[in-house]
Write a protein that holds these residues in place. Structure first.
Motif, PDB file in Angstrom:
ATOM      1  N   ASN A 190       0.805   8.140   3.379  1.00  0.00           N
ATOM      2  CA  ASN A 190       0.676   6.884   4.128  1.00  0.00           C
ATOM      3  C   ASN A 190       1.840   6.814   5.102  1.00  0.00           C
ATOM      4  O   ASN A 190       2.989   6.650   4.700  1.00  0.00           O
ATOM      5  N   ASP A 210      -0.062   4.102  -2.639  1.00  0.00           N
ATOM      6  CA  ASP A 210      -0.503   5.422  -2.196  1.00  0.00           C
ATOM      7  C   ASP A 210       0.453   6.516  -2.633  1.00  0.00           C
ATOM      8  O   ASP A 210       0.034   7.630  -2.964  1.00  0.00           O
ATOM      9  N   GLY A 243       0.796  -1.223   0.000  1.00  0.00           N
ATOM     10  CA  GLY A 243       0.000   0.000   0.000  1.00  0.00           C
ATOM     11  C   GLY A 243       0.826   1.269   0.000  1.00  0.00           C
ATOM     12  O   GLY A 243       0.374   2.305  -0.490  1.00  0.00           O
ATOM     13  N   ILE A 248      -1.215   9.945  -2.184  1.00  0.00           N
ATOM     14  CA  ILE A 248      -1.870   9.819  -0.879  1.00  0.00           C
ATOM     15  C   ILE A 248      -0.819   9.599   0.188  1.00  0.00           C
ATOM     16  O   ILE A 248       0.050   8.728   0.052  1.00  0.00           O
ATOM     17  N   PHE A 251     -11.180   4.041  -3.057  1.00  0.00           N
ATOM     18  CA  PHE A 251     -10.537   4.747  -4.162  1.00  0.00           C
ATOM     19  C   PHE A 251     -11.514   5.069  -5.288  1.00  0.00           C
ATOM     20  O   PHE A 251     -11.141   5.718  -6.253  1.00  0.00           O
TER      21      PHE A 251
END
Length: 459
Positions: free
Chosen positions: A39, A32, A28, A37, A172
């Motif tokens: 993280n 991301d 992830g 995004i 998402f």
């Protein structure tokens, strides 16, 4: 806890490189990063060196934490980083723990990434060079907004991936690939533990702006029966088109669920997860209460008739008593705020309503989300969605002001000569009703003592 995992990752990668190995960001974190995004949870995978060598490197950097020795998973105390070695897994049962796990430092990046669930989660990035390693076209799927499984054989070994696909789609706002949908239709979710189901459900309804996508995807996968049968039963339950032009109860519930998100995120509820579950459950009762009366569709008493379904649903998902109590309470009361606002009910009645609620402000929010989750038909006679908010907010202020006033307590009754016998609670309940009615403490005490005297005469 310090959030400097990338610095530690680079330090580890430099030391591993000296031993002939290589370190990758995985999962992830890479996904991301490519999506822009943030993280804070960093996962790295260490290739090309033996576990003992990695352990020595980690010990020289900080206090090593062994998360799963046989799985080759470590951490360093004080840092948001998971450090894993590549491994192979062999399924030997239906449960998520029914795997034999083998650490294999030399398996290679492609085989290591093949055991992951989706192409977008199989991306790797070299910690030192920044090179993105993409063996399964994950970057293309990211750009196309697609959730796609990697391997037909390994994917079905963990049925939780059905729900993971749905929650990623919701978070998402991606589509699930048709071939992944079809594969998910074949998977049995019955052996999964409730905490794993609740974990994925929580991510979907707490992190997604449109949590309805989670349930829409599960519906498409034909995977509502095992864990969400009450939700599935909403499909096709008709509503009066005069007030619900959006269609059946399923459509309404999905709209309410999405409309509830801003309230949950806005800090206006005492329990965000329980609030969102309340939005999901609020109209379960329409399944059993809906009927045709004089040619019109009605669901009289659905807020009460649905409680057995709500209880069964919540108990299936969690043992948390606070969540159970909250959802049952909110479902029972969800019709009252708008009904009282429309009727311009008395302060005493709205005070009683808020007093019954485990979360008065949350109750207002669920009632407002309920109105935003419907499309009014022609000649409905109702005002626009959310129109009751000023009335309900003002009455909540009144309730809180009343609750802040001095009131009759048990010690007041005992000081007046009453003993805490079997009737004592009824005296306190009577005093509380006077409090909700706004009766000043001195007057309320006199009335409560008179009530007690009359009660004893009856006894």
């Amino acid at each position: 806890m310090k959030n400097v995992g990338t610095q530690i990752a680079i330090q580890i990668a430099n030391e591993v490189a000296k031993e002939g190995g290589r370190v990758y960001y995985v999962g992830g974190y890479v996904r991301d990063m490519l999506m822009g995004i943030h993280n804070k949870d960093i996962d790295v995978e260490v290739h090309g060196i033996k576990p003992a060598v990695l352990e020595k490197i980690l010990d020289n950097i900080g206090e090593r934490i062994t998360i799963g020795e046989s799985f080759g998973i470590y951490g360093i105390k004080g840092y948001d980083i998971d450090i894993a070695m590549p491994r192979q897994e062999k399924n030997r049962g239906k449960g998520h723990k029914d795997f034999d796990v083998f650490v294999d430092p030399n398996i290679g990046a492609k085989r290591a990434s093949e055991r992951r669930d989706f192409t977008i989660n199989a991306l790797m990035q070299d910690v030192l060079t920044g090179e993105v390693i993409d063996h399964w076209n994950g970057q293309e799927d990211l750009k196309a907004h697609v959730i796609r499984h990697i391997n037909n054989v390994t994917f079905v070994e963990d049925p939780l991936r059905v729900l993971r696909a749905a929650q990623f789609a919701a978070r998402f706002e991606f589509k699930v690939a048709p071939e992944t949908i079809e594969l998910c239709k074949t998977m049995d979710l019955s052996e999964l533990a409730q905490e794993r189901i609740m974990g994925e459900l929580s991510k979907a309804i707490l992190k997604a702006n449109k949590p309805s996508i989670f349930f829409e995807v599960l519906r498409e996968m034909e995977q509502l029966d095992t864990w969400f049968p009450e939700v599935k039963k909403l499909i096709g339950v008709e509503q009066n088109p005069k007030y619900h032009a959006e269609g059946d109860v399923w459509n309404h519930t999905m709209m309410v669920l999405d409309s509830a998100v801003p309230y949950a995120r806005g800090g206006k509820t005492s329990n965000e997860l329980a609030f969102m579950l309340s939005a999901l459950c609020h109209d379960f009762g329409k399944v059993v209460a809906t009927e045709f009366v004089n040619g019109a569709i009605h669901a009289y008493g659905h807020e009460v008739k649905g409680i057995p379904m709500v209880k069964a649903f919540i108990k299936r998902l969690t043992n948390e008593k606070d969540i159970y109590t909250y959802v049952v309470n909110m479902t029972t009361l969800h019709m009252k705020p708008n009904a009282m606002a429309n009727a311009k009910s008395s302060i005493k009645k709205t005070n009683q309503m808020y007093d019954e609620s485990v979360d008065p402000e949350g109750l207002i929010c669920i009632s407002l989300a309920d109105t935003y989750g419907q499309i009014l038909g022609e000649n409905s006679g109702l005002s626009e969605a959310g129109a009751n908010k000023p009335f309900l907010d003002e009455r909540l202020k009144v309730y809180r002001e009343y609750m802040a006033r001095p009131y009759v307590m048990g010690r007041d009754l005992m000081a007046a000569g009453l003993k805490p016998d079997k009737n004592f609670k009824s005296y306190l309940d009577y005093a509380h009703k006077l409090r909700l009615a706004g009766i000043p403490k001195k007057q309320a005490l006199k009335q409560t003592l008179a009530f007690a005297r009359n009660s004893k005469q009856i006894d």
